[in-house]
Design an enzyme around this catalytic site. Sequence first.
Site, PDB file in Angstrom:
ATOM      1  N   SER A  67       0.856  -1.188   0.000  1.00  0.00           N
ATOM      2  CA  SER A  67       0.000   0.000   0.000  1.00  0.00           C
ATOM      3  C   SER A  67       0.894   1.240   0.000  1.00  0.00           C
ATOM      4  O   SER A  67       1.669   1.437  -0.936  1.00  0.00           O
ATOM      5  CB  SER A  67      -0.941  -0.025   1.209  1.00  0.00           C
ATOM      6  OG  SER A  67      -1.796   1.097   1.206  1.00  0.00           O
TER       7      SER A  67
ATOM      8  N   ASP B 222      -4.075  -5.258   5.774  1.00  0.00           N
ATOM      9  CA  ASP B 222      -4.448  -6.059   4.610  1.00  0.00           C
ATOM     10  C   ASP B 222      -3.288  -6.973   4.235  1.00  0.00           C
ATOM     11  O   ASP B 222      -2.139  -6.535   4.157  1.00  0.00           O
ATOM     12  CB  ASP B 222      -4.808  -5.144   3.434  1.00  0.00           C
ATOM     13  CG  ASP B 222      -5.377  -5.908   2.253  1.00  0.00           C
ATOM     14  OD1 ASP B 222      -5.965  -6.977   2.469  1.00  0.00           O
ATOM     15  OD2 ASP B 222      -5.240  -5.412   1.115  1.00  0.00           O
TER      16      ASP B 222
ATOM     17  N   HIS C  48      -2.638  -1.054  -3.324  1.00  0.00           N
ATOM     18  CA  HIS C  48      -3.800  -0.210  -3.057  1.00  0.00           C
ATOM     19  C   HIS C  48      -3.672   1.065  -3.881  1.00  0.00           C
ATOM     20  O   HIS C  48      -2.773   1.880  -3.642  1.00  0.00           O
ATOM     21  CB  HIS C  48      -3.892   0.149  -1.579  1.00  0.00           C
ATOM     22  CG  HIS C  48      -4.134  -1.027  -0.689  1.00  0.00           C
ATOM     23  ND1 HIS C  48      -3.955  -0.994   0.677  1.00  0.00           N
ATOM     24  CD2 HIS C  48      -4.543  -2.292  -0.968  1.00  0.00           C
ATOM     25  CE1 HIS C  48      -4.249  -2.166   1.195  1.00  0.00           C
ATOM     26  NE2 HIS C  48      -4.607  -2.974   0.220  1.00  0.00           N
TER      27      HIS C  48
END
Length: 398
Positions: free
Chosen positions: A216, A340, A243
């Site tokens: 991310s 995540d 992301h």
Amino acid sequence: MTIRVLVVDDSSFFRRRLTEILSQDAELEVIATANNGKEAVEKALALRPDVITMDIEMPVMDGIQAVREILKVQRTPILMFSSLTHEGAKATLDALEAGAIDFLPKKFEDIARDKAEAADVLRQRVKTVARRRVISRPSSLTGSASSGLASRTPSTPAASSSAIPARAPLAQSLAARALAERAELQNRAAERAETQRTGSFDSSGKNYKLVAIGTSTGGPVALQQIITALPANFPLPIVLIQHMPAAFTGAFASRLNGLAKIEVKEAADNDILRPGVAYLAPGGKQMLVDGNENQARLRVREDDSPRITFKPSVDITFGTAAKVFNDKVLAIVLTGMGSDGREGSRLLKQSGSRIWAQDEASCVVYGMPQAVTAAGLTDLEVALSDVAARIVAEVGHG
């Protein structure tokens, strides 16, 4: 202690609106605004804010050049605001390569559907970015204008310290931490250099059919460093989960493909996984691995579920990879906020696959790797500068 913010944008309306939103949080103080990049550089060096919000397109000097100029002198965390267009995506990637920490859409409705939620996300992101370190870019990422690379290694000239006003307590704390982190990074770099001098990395001897990488915040630069270092005849397919908004992933895949020796593409529904190809999950959708280990393909699906925060989600891709490839996946969790990838890594671990996590010292944000490591799922913690070489050695192509 308050976090001192410099707001930079050529729109007086946006500067005023952003100042109003940030000022609703007692932990945030907008100490100044600037309406172009040149003014931003001057005020950043004079006031030494804890964090800067930066527009990209501005007169006199754009935001990308302003990031470069500021980070030549001081390691101030910078949050970019970007339009969700193809051109906006390319400019934002340039800003991240130049050293910006993260970005948000300039239209608040693109951050969240509810205005109050969008304002809260914005305030939390500014506070998070303010506490992040600015990582020096490796020389391999410093390139010509034609390649779109604009990284610089910031340095702080000793001669300038006497001309800069005293900083607030939080700023002093952040500066002290940055110095300590820099010393730690230098120590680890020396240790890695010694390892490379004394021999190549060892392999676990496992047999793999897939490499999966999730990330991310800080991921675009990290992925570029890894993917561009892989050889043209890399023997496995790679799935990449970053992301990123839908408008950005196509531009990012195109950029990586132009720089890498292997092929890189934005994943499409029904893509068959081929050796030596990296598939980037499309923004705003979910990428699933389907089929069997000898004939695997990707499924790209729309996802309107409010239960799943990230689209694409590392957990979903990792979890489906576990079902198809069982113990034959090398999964790597890189820098990023949140957790995540933890549950997907758990499924992969239960299937017998190996999990690597980026080490804290080389992360922009040690959130996702920390979550995986804290859960006891990590087989190896690895510095970003070593990831590509270790992958090549691990899959038997070193």
